[in-house]
Scaffold this motif. Structure first.
Motif, PDB file in Angstrom:
ATOM      1  N   ALA A 157      44.439  58.547  42.170  1.00 42.05           N
ATOM      2  CA  ALA A 157      45.750  58.261  41.571  1.00 42.05           C
ATOM      3  C   ALA A 157      46.072  56.770  41.613  1.00 42.05           C
ATOM      4  N   VAL A 158      45.648  56.084  42.675  1.00 39.33           N
ATOM      5  CA  VAL A 158      45.897  54.642  42.793  1.00 39.33           C
ATOM      6  C   VAL A 158      45.138  53.886  41.710  1.00 39.33           C
ATOM      7  N   LEU A 159      43.877  54.229  41.516  1.00 36.10           N
ATOM      8  CA  LEU A 159      43.077  53.553  40.497  1.00 36.10           C
ATOM      9  C   LEU A 159      43.646  53.804  39.107  1.00 36.10           C
ATOM     10  N   GLN A 160      44.133  55.009  38.864  1.00 41.94           N
ATOM     11  CA  GLN A 160      44.701  55.310  37.553  1.00 41.94           C
ATOM     12  C   GLN A 160      45.982  54.540  37.306  1.00 41.94           C
ATOM     13  N   ARG A 161      46.767  54.297  38.341  1.00 39.89           N
ATOM     14  CA  ARG A 161      47.976  53.479  38.169  1.00 39.89           C
ATOM     15  C   ARG A 161      47.611  52.026  37.881  1.00 39.89           C
ATOM     16  N   LEU A 162      46.489  51.557  38.427  1.00 41.68           N
ATOM     17  CA  LEU A 162      46.115  50.154  38.273  1.00 41.68           C
ATOM     18  C   LEU A 162      45.477  49.864  36.919  1.00 41.68           C
ATOM     19  N   VAL A 163      44.593  50.753  36.439  1.00 44.28           N
ATOM     20  CA  VAL A 163      43.831  50.436  35.225  1.00 44.28           C
ATOM     21  C   VAL A 163      43.986  51.467  34.118  1.00 44.28           C
ATOM     22  N   GLY A 186      34.803  44.633  33.609  1.00 45.53           N
ATOM     23  CA  GLY A 186      34.748  43.248  33.175  1.00 45.53           C
ATOM     24  C   GLY A 186      35.563  42.342  34.073  1.00 45.53           C
ATOM     25  N   ARG A 187      35.695  41.101  33.633  1.00 45.83           N
ATOM     26  CA  ARG A 187      36.390  40.116  34.473  1.00 45.83           C
ATOM     27  C   ARG A 187      37.865  40.463  34.657  1.00 45.83           C
ATOM     28  N   THR A 188      38.505  40.957  33.603  1.00 45.80           N
ATOM     29  CA  THR A 188      39.930  41.268  33.709  1.00 45.80           C
ATOM     30  C   THR A 188      40.175  42.413  34.680  1.00 45.80           C
ATOM     31  N   THR A 189      39.389  43.504  34.535  1.00 44.09           N
ATOM     32  CA  THR A 189      39.533  44.642  35.451  1.00 44.09           C
ATOM     33  C   THR A 189      39.195  44.240  36.875  1.00 44.09           C
ATOM     34  N   ALA A 190      38.135  43.446  37.039  1.00 45.21           N
ATOM     35  CA  ALA A 190      37.748  43.012  38.387  1.00 45.21           C
ATOM     36  C   ALA A 190      38.852  42.162  39.018  1.00 45.21           C
ATOM     37  N   ARG A 191      39.497  41.315  38.208  1.00 44.13           N
ATOM     38  CA  ARG A 191      40.574  40.470  38.740  1.00 44.13           C
ATOM     39  C   ARG A 191      41.754  41.340  39.191  1.00 44.13           C
ATOM     40  N   THR A 192      42.058  42.364  38.415  1.00 45.32           N
ATOM     41  CA  THR A 192      43.151  43.270  38.788  1.00 45.32           C
ATOM     42  C   THR A 192      42.837  43.987  40.097  1.00 45.32           C
ATOM     43  N   LEU A 193      41.631  44.516  40.208  1.00 44.92           N
ATOM     44  CA  LEU A 193      41.246  45.258  41.414  1.00 44.92           C
ATOM     45  C   LEU A 193      41.189  44.349  42.629  1.00 44.92           C
ATOM     46  N   CYS A 194      40.640  43.148  42.466  1.00 41.83           N
ATOM     47  CA  CYS A 194      40.545  42.221  43.601  1.00 41.83           C
ATOM     48  C   CYS A 194      41.928  41.794  44.078  1.00 41.83           C
ATOM     49  N   GLY A 195      42.891  41.753  43.150  1.00 45.00           N
ATOM     50  CA  GLY A 195      44.245  41.403  43.543  1.00 45.00           C
ATOM     51  C   GLY A 195      44.859  42.410  44.501  1.00 45.00           C
ATOM     52  N   TYR A 196      44.323  43.628  44.527  1.00 45.99           N
ATOM     53  CA  TYR A 196      44.805  44.660  45.454  1.00 45.99           C
ATOM     54  C   TYR A 196      43.801  44.916  46.580  1.00 45.99           C
ATOM     55  N   GLY A 197      42.865  43.988  46.744  1.00 46.22           N
ATOM     56  CA  GLY A 197      41.901  44.118  47.834  1.00 46.22           C
ATOM     57  C   GLY A 197      40.734  45.032  47.548  1.00 46.22           C
ATOM     58  N   LEU A 198      40.617  45.521  46.336  1.00 43.17           N
ATOM     59  CA  LEU A 198      39.512  46.418  45.976  1.00 43.17           C
ATOM     60  C   LEU A 198      38.376  45.584  45.375  1.00 43.17           C
ATOM     61  N   ASP A 215      28.307  47.975  49.347  1.00 44.65           N
ATOM     62  CA  ASP A 215      28.622  46.571  49.623  1.00 44.65           C
ATOM     63  C   ASP A 215      28.543  45.685  48.390  1.00 44.65           C
ATOM     64  N   ARG A 216      28.330  46.251  47.239  1.00 46.43           N
ATOM     65  CA  ARG A 216      28.220  45.437  46.036  1.00 46.43           C
ATOM     66  C   ARG A 216      29.600  45.094  45.476  1.00 46.43           C
ATOM     67  N   PRO A 217      29.726  43.928  44.827  1.00 47.13           N
ATOM     68  CA  PRO A 217      31.026  43.573  44.234  1.00 47.13           C
ATOM     69  C   PRO A 217      31.393  44.542  43.127  1.00 47.13           C
ATOM     70  N   VAL A 218      32.662  44.751  42.934  1.00 49.03           N
ATOM     71  CA  VAL A 218      33.113  45.751  41.974  1.00 49.03           C
ATOM     72  C   VAL A 218      32.679  45.405  40.555  1.00 49.03           C
ATOM     73  N   VAL A 219      32.490  44.110  40.258  1.00 43.53           N
ATOM     74  CA  VAL A 219      32.093  43.710  38.910  1.00 43.53           C
ATOM     75  C   VAL A 219      30.675  44.171  38.587  1.00 43.53           C
ATOM     76  N   ALA A 220      29.903  44.587  39.590  1.00 44.07           N
ATOM     77  CA  ALA A 220      28.543  45.066  39.349  1.00 44.07           C
ATOM     78  C   ALA A 220      28.525  46.413  38.652  1.00 44.07           C
ATOM     79  N   LEU A 221      29.635  47.152  38.684  1.00 44.55           N
ATOM     80  CA  LEU A 221      29.687  48.466  38.051  1.00 44.55           C
ATOM     81  C   LEU A 221      29.743  48.332  36.533  1.00 44.55           C
ATOM     82  N   ASP A 222      29.077  49.257  35.838  1.00 49.11           N
ATOM     83  CA  ASP A 222      29.157  49.279  34.381  1.00 49.11           C
ATOM     84  C   ASP A 222      30.603  49.486  33.937  1.00 49.11           C
ATOM     85  N   GLY A 223      31.013  48.752  32.922  1.00 47.80           N
ATOM     86  CA  GLY A 223      32.345  48.921  32.368  1.00 47.80           C
ATOM     87  C   GLY A 223      33.432  48.136  33.078  1.00 47.80           C
TER      88      GLY A 223
END
Length: 318
Positions: A141-147, A117-129, A107-115
């Protein structure tokens, strides 16, 4: 099992090596992360002393208080990432142990993970992750296409609670820190900025002396009630240039909007250190930048010969 020991920000930096030596009395596998954090691999120590991670952490905390008056919070987990995350959430005087990584992370926000940052978190949140659990459930495969391929795999593994980073004893420092304390509650913004200029100048000199550059700066402000606020930001390019460090330190200070805050101390930390010879520098047509770098090199030679106070910025000499 890994312990992440985080000492309080007001712990004097010269005391930190002795606190690391204290951890070395329990296990030889200790990785220092100045100025206030250390990782300790205690898998062998748990068997040797016949204690649980929480019990061993309690002994470490009591000894640090008794011998050095240094309080700390401790997080315990099966790998360094989970131990650091647990330490960030642990309350003073208690140890937070991660026994179930999936439940701890879900249940933790994705930005809590090491590595992440704000840009990656913004990209992931834009796809509901937007949570670690949703990232963990997403196909690799989905994550690799995104980042990207490598970043996507690393992200997926961290969301599963996997961190392959070892605890490396006697590792080269990954950060440098400098701190200034005020003798009273400092409300004057100009005085705070002079302290920041002094900190950035000191860090820049230490980096250049060690032929290193840093990727980011982190500013910690300590208030009269002993609470703290921290901000960090990545530099446009890895550098040890004092002008760039000072500009970013000022920007971090401005972003806090302190106004009439009662400040008792400032700490500036250069993070993501690397060798200067491997750092790329964007060339410009600005002669002022080149002139500033040449003056900086001359000032470094003067400080090395006559001492650190031989040449200082004019606003600090007054």
């Amino acid at each position: 099992m890994i312990l992440c020991v985080r000492f309080r920000p007001e712990t004097p930096e010269p005391l930190f090596p002795r606190l690391v030596d204290l951890l070395g009395e329990f296990t030889p596998v200790v990785e220092a992360a100045p100025p206030h954090e250390a990782l300790a691999d205690v898998r062998g120590a748990l068997r040797y002393f016949g204690r649980t991670p929480a019990e061993l952490a309690a002994v470490i905390r009591v000894r640090a208080l008794a011998l050095y008056g240094a309080d700390c919070v401790i997080g315990a987990g099966p790998n360094p990432m989970l131990a650091r995350m647990a330490a960030r959430e642990a309350r003073p005087g208690l140890t937070l142990t991660v026994d179930d990584p999936a439940a701890f992370l879900r249940d933790r926000p994705v930005v809590a993970l090491d590595g992440v940052g704000r840009t990656t978190a913004r990209t992931l949140c834009g796809y509901g992750l937007d949570s670690v659990g949703r990232v963990a459930d997403a196909p690799l495969a989905v994550l690799q296409r995104l980042v990207g391929a490598k970043a996507g795999r690393d992200l997926w593994e961290r969301a599963q609670g996997i961190d392959r980073t070892p605890v490396v004893p006697n590792a080269a420092a990954r950060s440098l820190a400098a701190e200034r304390s005020f003798p009273y509650d400092e409300l004057d913004r100009a005085a705070q900025r002079r302290a920041l200029l002094s900190l950035a100048t000191e860090l820049g000199t230490r980096l250049r002396t060690g032929s290193q550059v840093c990727r980011s700066l982190a500013l910690t402000v300590r208030y009269a009630d002993r609470s703290t606020t921290s901000r960090s930001r990545t530099l446009p390019e890895p550098t040890a240039h004092g002008t760039a460090l000072t500009a970013l330190a000022y920007a971090l200070h401005d972003s806090l909007g302190l106004q009439r805050a009662r400040v008792r101390g400032l700490a500036l930390r250069a993070e993501g250190l690397g060798p200067a010879e491997r750092a790329a520098h964007q060339l410009t047509f600005d002669p002022a930048d080149e002139k500033a770098r040449r003056i900086e090199a001359v000032a470094d030679r003067a400080r090395a010969k006559f001492g650190p106070r031989a040449i200082v910025p004019g606003s600090l000499a007054a």
